[in-house]
Design a protein around this motif. Structure first.
Motif, short mmCIF file in Angstrom:
data_model
loop_
_atom_site.label_atom_id
_atom_site.label_comp_id
_atom_site.label_asym_id
_atom_site.label_seq_id
_atom_site.Cartn_x
_atom_site.Cartn_y
_atom_site.Cartn_z
N MET A 1 0.82 -1.21 0.00
CA MET A 1 0.00 0.00 0.00
C MET A 1 0.85 1.26 0.00
SD MET A 1 -3.45 -0.42 2.22
CE MET A 1 -2.72 -0.82 3.77
N THR A 2 2.06 1.19 0.54
CA THR A 2 2.88 2.40 0.71
C THR A 2 4.09 2.42 -0.23
OG1 THR A 2 4.16 1.36 2.46
CG2 THR A 2 2.22 2.61 3.13
N TRP A 3 4.05 1.66 -1.30
CA TRP A 3 5.22 1.58 -2.17
C TRP A 3 5.54 2.92 -2.84
CZ3 TRP A 3 4.94 2.88 -7.29
CH2 TRP A 3 3.66 2.96 -7.84
N ARG B 1 11.09 7.19 4.82
CA ARG B 1 10.81 6.17 5.84
C ARG B 1 9.35 5.76 5.86
NH1 ARG B 1 12.89 8.16 11.34
NH2 ARG B 1 12.39 6.04 11.93
N ARG B 2 8.47 6.59 5.33
CA ARG B 2 7.06 6.20 5.26
C ARG B 2 6.88 4.98 4.36
NH1 ARG B 2 3.04 10.42 5.70
NH2 ARG B 2 2.21 9.65 3.74
N ALA C 1 5.13 3.08 8.19
CA ALA C 1 4.32 2.74 7.02
C ALA C 1 2.88 2.41 7.42
CB ALA C 1 4.94 1.57 6.26
N ILE C 2 2.70 1.79 8.60
CA ILE C 2 1.35 1.48 9.08
C ILE C 2 0.56 2.76 9.27
CG2 ILE C 2 0.04 0.65 11.07
CD1 ILE C 2 2.10 -1.52 11.41
N ARG C 3 1.18 3.73 9.97
CA ARG C 3 0.49 5.01 10.21
C ARG C 3 0.19 5.73 8.90
NH1 ARG C 3 4.37 7.84 14.07
NH2 ARG C 3 5.63 5.98 13.88
N ALA C 4 1.14 5.69 7.97
CA ALA C 4 0.93 6.36 6.69
C ALA C 4 -0.19 5.70 5.90
CB ALA C 4 2.23 6.34 5.88
N ALA C 5 -0.26 4.36 5.96
CA ALA C 5 -1.31 3.64 5.23
C ALA C 5 -2.68 3.95 5.83
CB ALA C 5 -1.04 2.14 5.26
N GLN C 6 -2.77 4.00 7.17
CA GLN C 6 -4.05 4.33 7.81
C GLN C 6 -4.50 5.73 7.43
OE1 GLN C 6 -3.22 3.64 11.93
NE2 GLN C 6 -3.78 1.46 11.83
N LYS C 7 -3.57 6.67 7.44
CA LYS C 7 -3.92 8.05 7.08
C LYS C 7 -4.34 8.12 5.61
CE LYS C 7 -4.08 12.19 8.75
NZ LYS C 7 -5.04 12.49 9.80
N MET C 8 -3.66 7.35 4.75
CA MET C 8 -4.00 7.34 3.34
C MET C 8 -5.43 6.82 3.14
SD MET C 8 -2.28 5.07 0.31
CE MET C 8 -2.82 3.56 1.08
N LEU C 9 -5.80 5.76 3.88
CA LEU C 9 -7.15 5.21 3.74
C LEU C 9 -8.21 6.17 4.29
CD1 LEU C 9 -6.38 1.51 4.69
CD2 LEU C 9 -6.84 2.44 2.42
N GLN C 10 -7.89 6.91 5.35
CA GLN C 10 -8.82 7.91 5.87
C GLN C 10 -9.07 9.00 4.84
OE1 GLN C 10 -7.11 9.43 9.45
NE2 GLN C 10 -7.59 7.60 10.66
N ARG C 11 -7.97 9.48 4.24
CA ARG C 11 -8.11 10.54 3.23
C ARG C 11 -8.87 10.04 2.02
NH1 ARG C 11 -2.04 12.15 4.18
NH2 ARG C 11 -2.31 13.68 5.84
#
Length: 179
Positions: A37-39, A44-45, A52-62
């Motif tokens: 999901m974060t490729w 570091r994200r 990467a977990i936090r970035a993926a969760q934020k991406m799905l929220q947006r």
């Protein structure tokens, strides 16, 4: 059996242990799911699992929020383009939509937008129909015939229920205009 990498061997080893009764979650699949999901992220994200977990969760929220925002933006775009097309015919958006809804013309904003862009003559006939209906508001005794080429929902319905509701609505509007 030939193993192409240590990771494949380790994964198969863990799967064998799971079959023997020792349960281990397949961490590789879990991590790969997040990294897939974060490729496209930078730094570091993309590489560090916890970040990467936090970035993926934020991406799905947006993504969820933007799906809703996209619908609002499209509706505003359709209204803007319909308004521009109506200005060419010296008519306004609000009375146009109210006349169409009262006349049981079942066209939503998206279809009207497509008609005004790709079929200008059809849109012109709709505007003429709306102008004619708008001019006769309050004069329900003398209902002019529908212009040729315009089909309303009431032309297809055989029941008298809708006609009765429409007549009651017209009488109420006529009484309000007389007061």
């Amino acid at each position: 059996m030939v193993f192409l990498s240590r990771q494949v061997y380790g994964r198969l080893h863990r799967l064998r242990k799971m079959h023997e009764g020792i349960t281990h979650p397949d961490r590789t699949n879990k991590k790969n799911f997040i990294f897939r999901m974060t490729w496209h992220f930078y730094g570091r994200r993309r590489n560090c699992y916890t970040i990467a977990i936090r970035a993926a969760q934020k991406m799905l929220q947006r993504a969820s929020k933007n799906r809703h925002q996209k619908k609002i933006n499209m509706k505003a775009l359709w209204v803007q383009r319909i308004t521009a097309a109506l200005q060419e015919h010296q008519f306004e958006y609000t009375p146009f939509m109210s006349v169409l809804s009262e006349a049981d013309v079942q066209l939503n904003r998206k279809v009207l937008h497509d008609i005004c862009i790709y079929e200008p003559r059809t849109f012109q006939s709709l505007v003429e129909f709306a102008k004619q209906r708008y001019n006769e508001m309050g004069l329900y005794d003398a209902v002019a015939p529908v212009p040729p080429g315009i089909m309303t929902r009431s032309m297809f319905e055989k029941g008298e229920k809708i006609k009765a509701k429409r007549e009651i609505k017209r009488q109420k509007l006529g009484q309000k205009i007389l007061k």
